[in-house]
Write a protein that holds these residues in place. Structure first.
Motif, mmCIF file in Angstrom:
data_model
loop_
_atom_site.group_PDB
_atom_site.id
_atom_site.type_symbol
_atom_site.label_atom_id
_atom_site.label_comp_id
_atom_site.label_asym_id
_atom_site.label_seq_id
_atom_site.Cartn_x
_atom_site.Cartn_y
_atom_site.Cartn_z
ATOM 1 N N LEU A 9 1.021 -1.153 -0.019
ATOM 2 C CA LEU A 9 0.043 -0.107 -0.014
ATOM 3 C C LEU A 9 0.923 1.392 0.049
ATOM 4 N N HIS A 10 0.718 2.115 -0.971
ATOM 5 C CA HIS A 10 1.284 3.289 -1.010
ATOM 6 C C HIS A 10 0.414 4.520 -0.410
ATOM 7 N N VAL A 11 1.030 5.453 0.559
ATOM 8 C CA VAL A 11 0.262 6.329 1.039
ATOM 9 C C VAL A 11 0.307 7.577 0.124
ATOM 10 N N LEU A 12 -0.877 8.027 -0.450
ATOM 11 C CA LEU A 12 -0.794 9.259 -1.256
ATOM 12 C C LEU A 12 -1.102 10.731 -0.730
ATOM 13 N N SER A 13 -1.618 10.572 0.652
ATOM 14 C CA SER A 13 -2.051 11.677 1.517
ATOM 15 C C SER A 13 -1.923 11.452 2.986
ATOM 16 N N PRO A 14 -1.668 12.355 3.802
ATOM 17 C CA PRO A 14 -1.663 12.273 4.970
ATOM 18 C C PRO A 14 -2.684 11.395 5.633
ATOM 19 N N MET A 15 -2.475 10.319 6.598
ATOM 20 C CA MET A 15 -3.649 9.608 6.823
ATOM 21 C C MET A 15 -3.349 9.183 8.452
ATOM 22 N N HIS A 16 -4.632 9.320 9.058
ATOM 23 C CA HIS A 16 -4.599 9.196 10.439
ATOM 24 C C HIS A 16 -5.505 8.197 10.817
ATOM 25 N N ILE A 17 -5.431 7.105 11.312
ATOM 26 C CA ILE A 17 -6.186 6.011 11.930
ATOM 27 C C ILE A 17 -6.044 5.934 13.323
ATOM 28 N N GLY A 18 -7.279 6.330 14.026
ATOM 29 C CA GLY A 18 -7.485 6.509 15.448
ATOM 30 C C GLY A 18 -7.212 5.090 16.381
ATOM 31 N N CYS A 19 -6.496 5.156 17.375
ATOM 32 C CA CYS A 19 -6.461 4.075 18.145
ATOM 33 C C CYS A 19 -6.804 4.418 19.651
ATOM 34 N N ASP A 20 -7.760 5.419 19.832
ATOM 35 C CA ASP A 20 -8.032 5.921 21.308
ATOM 36 C C ASP A 20 -6.996 5.804 22.042
ATOM 37 N N ASP A 21 -5.617 6.396 21.684
ATOM 38 C CA ASP A 21 -4.721 6.741 22.226
ATOM 39 C C ASP A 21 -4.252 8.258 21.948
ATOM 40 N N VAL A 22 -3.555 9.045 22.840
ATOM 41 C CA VAL A 22 -3.050 10.263 22.761
ATOM 42 C C VAL A 22 -1.937 10.306 23.350
ATOM 43 N N TYR A 23 -1.100 11.330 23.146
ATOM 44 C CA TYR A 23 0.316 11.848 23.663
ATOM 45 C C TYR A 23 -0.034 12.384 25.009
ATOM 46 N N GLU A 24 0.263 11.705 26.298
ATOM 47 C CA GLU A 24 0.178 12.460 27.395
ATOM 48 C C GLU A 24 1.150 13.544 27.917
ATOM 49 N N PRO A 25 0.585 14.539 28.574
ATOM 50 C CA PRO A 25 1.467 15.645 28.810
ATOM 51 C C PRO A 25 2.608 15.032 29.655
ATOM 52 N N THR A 26 2.768 13.773 30.333
ATOM 53 C CA THR A 26 3.833 13.460 31.222
ATOM 54 C C THR A 26 4.575 12.622 30.217
ATOM 55 N N SER A 27 4.390 12.490 28.913
ATOM 56 C CA SER A 27 5.354 11.624 28.256
ATOM 57 C C SER A 27 5.913 12.349 26.959
ATOM 58 N N PHE A 28 5.873 13.540 26.914
ATOM 59 C CA PHE A 28 6.582 14.481 25.840
ATOM 60 C C PHE A 28 6.875 15.682 26.161
ATOM 61 N N VAL A 29 8.022 16.344 25.370
ATOM 62 C CA VAL A 29 8.343 17.771 25.263
ATOM 63 C C VAL A 29 8.334 18.164 23.770
ATOM 64 N N ILE A 30 8.500 19.364 23.489
ATOM 65 C CA ILE A 30 8.816 19.729 21.978
ATOM 66 C C ILE A 30 9.949 20.566 22.190
ATOM 67 N N ASP A 31 10.849 20.095 21.338
ATOM 68 C CA ASP A 31 12.397 20.903 21.013
ATOM 69 C C ASP A 31 12.151 21.894 20.077
ATOM 70 N N GLU A 32 12.188 23.293 20.614
ATOM 71 C CA GLU A 32 12.084 24.207 19.775
ATOM 72 C C GLU A 32 13.223 24.396 18.647
ATOM 73 N N ASN A 33 14.187 23.891 18.945
ATOM 74 C CA ASN A 33 15.258 24.121 17.749
ATOM 75 C C ASN A 33 15.123 22.852 16.887
ATOM 76 N N LYS A 34 14.796 21.698 17.274
ATOM 77 C CA LYS A 34 14.791 20.776 16.085
ATOM 78 C C LYS A 34 13.282 20.871 15.714
ATOM 79 N N LYS A 35 12.494 21.528 16.216
ATOM 80 C CA LYS A 35 11.044 21.419 15.794
ATOM 81 C C LYS A 35 10.383 20.063 15.587
ATOM 82 N N LYS A 36 10.443 19.534 16.648
ATOM 83 C CA LYS A 36 10.159 18.168 16.784
ATOM 84 C C LYS A 36 9.424 17.746 18.208
#
Length: 225
Positions: A9-36
């Motif tokens: 399967l080739h993905v031609l456009s951005p695709m999201h398939i929900g899984c009832d899960d989210v990025y919790e606030p205790t499990s991520f930060v955002i790096d301003e320099n890397k923009k990630k």
């Protein structure tokens, strides 16, 4: 007779398939320099804290001030913690900075407007994949649309399930797709994923476009290719 067919399967456009899960606030930060977005295991984060930092963390967690939690994790995250990096849209970086720089806690702004929905992924390896059930559902919908077009069915006033029975000439026992089994699709190489905003667009052009496209903002992790 069952006959397995290999597919790619080739993905031609951005695709999201929900899984009832989210990025919790205790499990991520955002790096301003890397923009990630930097995702990590909360237990690894806690292990890297000093005794004083743990006491402060426990105190924050005992309350309901999510803003203080965001700021604490941002302030004390160490790059040597095992992590996973995800590209983000530029708007998300600005959004994150706005939240981090807030001087007072606003429950609605912090919680309701900063929920990041994850796409389907393997919980053991963190690798994203496309569930076979989702692909089968897409194929079934396409087939139903084809039959509806061939029969020139433009309007239907009954229930959707009744229309499906009519188009497939039967119920579940005679549904041709009951014989189709599709395995989950895993990437053959590293999948490109990104966190983006969902934009609400109407199919029909409206004179009141701003009102028609208004709605709560949503943030999704998508597979790009």
């Amino acid at each position: 007779m069952e006959k397995p067919i290999k597919i790619r399967l080739h993905v031609l456009s951005p695709m999201h398939i929900g899984c009832d899960d989210v990025y919790e606030p205790t499990s991520f930060v955002i790096d301003e320099n890397k923009k990630k977005l930097i995702s990590f295991d909360p237990l690894d984060f806690i292990k890297a804290l000093t005794a004083d930092q743990r006491n402060e963390f426990i105190k924050i967690c005992s309350g309901d001030n999510l803003l203080s939690l965001y700021k604490f994790i941002k302030r004390n995250f160490k790059p040597n913690i095992t992590n996973r990096e995800v590209d983000i849209a530029s708007g998300l970086l600005a959004h994150y900075k706005k939240v981090i720089q807030m001087s007072s806690y606003d429950k609605n702004a912090v919680i309701n407007q900063f929920t990041i929905h994850r796409t389907s992924y393997n919980t053991q390896s963190n690798v994203v994949y496309i569930p076979g059930s989702s692909l089968k559902g897409s194929m079934r919908t396409a087939y139903l649309n084809l039959v509806a077009n061939v029969r020139n069915i433009e309007t239907w006033k009954g229930k959707a399930i009744e229309l499906e029975r009519d188009l497939l000439q039967g119920s579940f026992e005679t549904d041709p797709f009951r014989m189709v089994k599709i395995s989950d699709l895993a990437p053959i190489d590293k999948a490109n994923i990104k966190i983006v905003y969902a934009v609400n667009k109407k199919k029909k052009i409206s004179d009141r476009a701003l009102l028609a496209e208004r709605g709560p903002q949503q943030i999704f992790e998508v597979i790009e290719d």
